[in-house]
Design an enzyme around this catalytic site. Structure first.
Site, short mmCIF file in Angstrom:
data_model
loop_
_atom_site.label_atom_id
_atom_site.label_comp_id
_atom_site.label_asym_id
_atom_site.label_seq_id
_atom_site.Cartn_x
_atom_site.Cartn_y
_atom_site.Cartn_z
N PRO A 1 -18.17 12.44 33.84
CA PRO A 1 -18.44 11.30 34.49
C PRO A 1 -17.91 11.19 35.80
O PRO A 1 -16.79 11.57 36.12
CB PRO A 1 -17.65 10.15 33.57
CG PRO A 1 -17.56 10.96 32.23
CD PRO A 1 -17.54 12.31 32.44
N GLU A 2 -18.70 10.82 36.73
CA GLU A 2 -18.20 10.68 38.10
C GLU A 2 -18.54 9.23 38.41
O GLU A 2 -18.64 8.28 37.57
CB GLU A 2 -19.15 11.56 39.06
CG GLU A 2 -19.24 13.03 38.70
CD GLU A 2 -20.03 13.75 39.62
OE1 GLU A 2 -20.44 13.59 40.71
OE2 GLU A 2 -20.71 14.93 39.28
#
Ligand SMILES: [Zn+2]
Length: 278
Positions: free
Chosen positions: A2-3
């Protein structure tokens, strides 16, 4: 992994479903997940506390607590936060922390690879966030990214643009996917050295960073083929359908039609168009 857009999507879910609730029970069975303070300490510091606000800096989440401090969640490689309305639903494998809320729902932290972390930070800095989060670089969605500020961050650096964009001390929240998408939008090769960038290229990079991340937030992040990323309610994101280059080796560049090139930058798979990006 996840960014920023995925973590921001989770943050919005927390704001809607968890802020205002009180933690009535805390169970931590994953020793690595709570490695910073241990299960007992987490339980002591969190039980009975009400969640006052859901904040984010880069890829870190901070749920501010009513008597000070914050519950910090870092998803890292494979962490998921899930809000489960019915606490009688069985735990999925790799559930390491379960926080019971006063409306009967449960906030669950699931993490197969156990790089993620959950802890209570006691002290908040002048920006109202845990001090270690305030040390991160500028957050392009929360704070914006003026070209002059990106220019200062990249100035004189010999490392590739992609590596700089992914350095959380310079700009917070960008990882492998969005670095490639930002470079494509800015027409800059990911392996170009920062100290060769012209002022117009820096301006394009700054503008592309904000645009790409905001578009990805609007699409609720990217869920790749591994299906690992889910939002707080377990839903997939949609931005993977809008990727221009990431994961699209040998497929046509959406701008010029030439096949997208796959290479390695700083040991990470990277995708770019050899005609559109310089
Ligand atoms: Zn192209």
């Amino acid at each position: 992994m996840p960014e920023l857009p995925e973590v921001e999507t989770v943050r919005r879910g927390l704001e809607a479903g968890v802020v205002g609730r009180t933690a009535v029970s805390v169970s931590a069975t994953g020793a690595r997940t709570v490695r910073r303070q241990g299960a007992t300490e987490l339980q002591l510091r969190l039980t009975g506390r009400r969640f006052e606000a859901a904040r984010r800096r880069g890829k870190y989440l901070a749920l501010l607590l009513d008597e000070g401090g914050a519950l910090v969640v870092h998803l890292r490689m494979s962490g998921q936060l899930l809000l489960v309305a019915d606490a009688s639903l069985p735990l999925v494998p790799h559930t390491h922390v379960v926080i019971g809320l006063d409306d009967g729902s449960e906030l669950r932290f699931v993490d197969p690879r156990t790089f993620g972390e959950v802890y209570v930070a006691g002290d908040l800095g002048p920006g109202g966030l845990p001090v270690e989060l305030e040390r991160l670089g500028v957050d392009p969605v929360a704070d914006g990214l003026p070209p002059a500020r990106l220019g200062r961050a990249l100035s004189g650096r010999r490392l590739p643009v992609k590596a700089a964009l992914m350095d959380q001390r310079l700009v917070a929240g960008i990882g492998n996917i969005y670095a490639d998408e930002i470079c494509f939008r800015a027409r800059v090769r990911p392996d170009r050295r920062c100290d060769t960038l012209t002022p117009p290229a820096v301006r394009r990079l700054a503008e592309a960073t904000v645009e790409v991340l905001e578009e990805a937030v609007a699409a609720r992040g990217s869920t790749l083929a591994d299906a690992r990323y889910r939002d707080l309610m377990g839903e997939a994101g949609e931005f993977q359908h809008s990727h221009a280059v990431y994961g699209r080796a040998d497929q046509p560049c959406p701008r010029c039609g030439r096949p997208v090139t796959r290479t390695k930058v700083g040991g990470r798979s990277s995708f770019y168009c050899g005609r559109c990006q310089r």
